[in-house]
Design a protein around this motif. Sequence first.
Motif, PDB file in Angstrom:
ATOM      1  N   UNK A   5      29.929  85.309  24.581  1.00  0.00           N
ATOM      2  CA  UNK A   5      30.593  86.262  25.460  1.00  0.00           C
ATOM      3  C   UNK A   5      29.576  87.149  26.174  1.00  0.00           C
ATOM      4  N   UNK A   6      28.558  87.613  25.431  1.00  0.00           N
ATOM      5  CA  UNK A   6      27.558  88.512  26.018  1.00  0.00           C
ATOM      6  C   UNK A   6      26.787  87.813  27.142  1.00  0.00           C
ATOM      7  N   UNK A   7      26.398  86.554  26.910  1.00  0.00           N
ATOM      8  CA  UNK A   7      25.679  85.805  27.944  1.00  0.00           C
ATOM      9  C   UNK A   7      26.571  85.585  29.155  1.00  0.00           C
ATOM     10  N   UNK A   8      27.847  85.261  28.905  1.00  0.00           N
ATOM     11  CA  UNK A   8      28.782  85.097  30.018  1.00  0.00           C
ATOM     12  C   UNK A   8      28.970  86.379  30.806  1.00  0.00           C
ATOM     13  N   UNK A   9      29.007  87.505  30.095  1.00  0.00           N
ATOM     14  CA  UNK A   9      29.159  88.805  30.762  1.00  0.00           C
ATOM     15  C   UNK A   9      27.976  89.092  31.671  1.00  0.00           C
ATOM     16  N   UNK A  10      26.759  88.820  31.183  1.00  0.00           N
ATOM     17  CA  UNK A  10      25.560  89.040  31.992  1.00  0.00           C
ATOM     18  C   UNK A  10      25.576  88.134  33.229  1.00  0.00           C
ATOM     19  N   UNK A  11      25.977  86.873  33.021  1.00  0.00           N
ATOM     20  CA  UNK A  11      26.042  85.948  34.148  1.00  0.00           C
ATOM     21  C   UNK A  11      27.030  86.402  35.211  1.00  0.00           C
ATOM     22  N   UNK A  12      28.217  86.848  34.776  1.00  0.00           N
ATOM     23  CA  UNK A  12      29.224  87.317  35.730  1.00  0.00           C
ATOM     24  C   UNK A  12      28.779  88.608  36.417  1.00  0.00           C
ATOM     25  N   UNK A  69      27.514  91.894  46.205  1.00  0.00           N
ATOM     26  CA  UNK A  69      27.505  93.255  46.732  1.00  0.00           C
ATOM     27  C   UNK A  69      28.688  94.092  46.301  1.00  0.00           C
ATOM     28  N   UNK A  70      29.301  93.746  45.174  1.00  0.00           N
ATOM     29  CA  UNK A  70      30.482  94.460  44.701  1.00  0.00           C
ATOM     30  C   UNK A  70      30.132  95.363  43.523  1.00  0.00           C
ATOM     31  N   UNK A  71      31.046  96.279  43.222  1.00  0.00           N
ATOM     32  CA  UNK A  71      30.885  97.157  42.071  1.00  0.00           C
ATOM     33  C   UNK A  71      31.196  96.383  40.798  1.00  0.00           C
ATOM     34  N   UNK A  72      30.472  96.728  39.727  1.00  0.00           N
ATOM     35  CA  UNK A  72      30.784  96.113  38.443  1.00  0.00           C
ATOM     36  C   UNK A  72      32.074  96.686  37.869  1.00  0.00           C
ATOM     37  N   UNK A  73      32.212  97.995  37.942  1.00  0.00           N
ATOM     38  CA  UNK A  73      33.369  98.679  37.378  1.00  0.00           C
ATOM     39  C   UNK A  73      34.103  99.414  38.494  1.00  0.00           C
ATOM     40  N   UNK A  74      35.420  99.297  38.567  1.00  0.00           N
ATOM     41  CA  UNK A  74      36.170 100.044  39.587  1.00  0.00           C
ATOM     42  C   UNK A  74      36.020 101.551  39.381  1.00  0.00           C
ATOM     43  N   UNK A  96      36.941  88.680  36.458  1.00  0.00           N
ATOM     44  CA  UNK A  96      36.383  87.883  35.363  1.00  0.00           C
ATOM     45  C   UNK A  96      35.332  88.666  34.587  1.00  0.00           C
ATOM     46  N   UNK A  97      34.498  89.430  35.311  1.00  0.00           N
ATOM     47  CA  UNK A  97      33.482  90.238  34.623  1.00  0.00           C
ATOM     48  C   UNK A  97      34.126  91.271  33.712  1.00  0.00           C
ATOM     49  N   UNK A  98      35.137  91.976  34.215  1.00  0.00           N
ATOM     50  CA  UNK A  98      35.809  92.998  33.410  1.00  0.00           C
ATOM     51  C   UNK A  98      36.426  92.369  32.164  1.00  0.00           C
ATOM     52  N   UNK A  99      37.072  91.219  32.327  1.00  0.00           N
ATOM     53  CA  UNK A  99      37.683  90.533  31.191  1.00  0.00           C
ATOM     54  C   UNK A  99      36.630  90.165  30.152  1.00  0.00           C
ATOM     55  N   UNK A 137      25.777  89.316  37.209  1.00  0.00           N
ATOM     56  CA  UNK A 137      24.863  88.885  38.273  1.00  0.00           C
ATOM     57  C   UNK A 137      25.616  88.392  39.493  1.00  0.00           C
ATOM     58  N   UNK A 138      26.692  87.629  39.278  1.00  0.00           N
ATOM     59  CA  UNK A 138      27.488  87.117  40.394  1.00  0.00           C
ATOM     60  C   UNK A 138      28.109  88.261  41.178  1.00  0.00           C
ATOM     61  N   UNK A 139      28.668  89.237  40.456  1.00  0.00           N
ATOM     62  CA  UNK A 139      29.315  90.369  41.119  1.00  0.00           C
ATOM     63  C   UNK A 139      28.296  91.161  41.945  1.00  0.00           C
ATOM     64  N   UNK A 140      27.121  91.413  41.373  1.00  0.00           N
ATOM     65  CA  UNK A 140      26.103  92.196  42.068  1.00  0.00           C
ATOM     66  C   UNK A 140      25.556  91.456  43.292  1.00  0.00           C
ATOM     67  N   UNK A 141      25.385  90.135  43.170  1.00  0.00           N
ATOM     68  CA  UNK A 141      24.914  89.347  44.316  1.00  0.00           C
ATOM     69  C   UNK A 141      25.924  89.404  45.461  1.00  0.00           C
TER      70      UNK A 141
END
Length: 312
Positions: free
Chosen positions: A39-46, A54-59, A202-205, A48-52
């Motif tokens: 789960x932790x590795x998946x969270x880090x991967x997601x 250009x979106x916020x990680x957390x609303x 997906x990142x939040x989940x 990265x996708x969100x940041x690439x």
Amino acid sequence: MVSILIGLAIGFGLPIQTSINSRLKDAFGSPFWSSLISFAIGTVGLAGVVLVQGERLIPTLATISSLPWWLWLGGIFGVIYLTSNILLFPQLGAVQTVIFPVLGQILMGLLIDNGGWFDTARNPLTTMRVIGALLVIAGVLITVALPGYFARRKDVGVPVTKPNPALWLWRGWGIIAGMLSASQTAVNGHLGVVLGSAQQSAFISFAIGTVALFVIVLILHPHITFNETRNEHRWWMWIGGLIGACFVLGNAYLAPTIGTGLAVVIVLLGLMAGSLAIDQFGWLGAKRNPVTALQLIGLLVMILGVACIRLL
């Protein structure tokens, strides 16, 4: 068509993730630690996708406070489903651990579509959709259960054991766990629509699931050990979380696009195909178990069921 291919692909990857996480479990000696690391590795991967993108990680706090509380439960549902499978396996065995959650997934998927639950688009339950769901369930039974049943029929002198009524409690929980899995698909899909980003959903989940698993690990298995000699460790045993991230991200896209019910059965079809492929070719160090004609028939029955739900 693209949505169907995405569903088949992420479903196909799920048993591959399971095989990878099994190797990780061997390395750390704990299914909970392997799940947490995945789960932790998946969270880090997601992340990265969100940041690439250009979106916020957390609303923002204003956004969080304005949304229904149940929109943040997707990660919790996922952890309950994952943990339930770990607990169900020694009680029910491999076959029933597949069948009863699948029954819950299909049932809940159709109910969500029919009632428009979790603020999803309504897709009324028709006779053909029910027939399609029954065909999918029949395909699962043919693929997973019948080969073992016929093998046991050939055994002679095998003592007959009395049925254990308590097992129905575990079977009931398997159905509930499957229903929560389908609910996760719907919740994450709607969260992605509200936020305007399936990636952020997906990142939040995943992040919430990682925190929940961390708490579980602290309670049940706080000490971590890495066994360097138990098995030959491969680089790919660390990518299970990335496959899981693709699974959650794909579902967050599929649910609002084609409906929760259809998303569940298409992913299930991909899952069965992936499982048979692993058995047939012995991928990732798994023991080879050649696919039988009966299992291929079960897969065709599932495809017919998907066609009934999707096309008719």
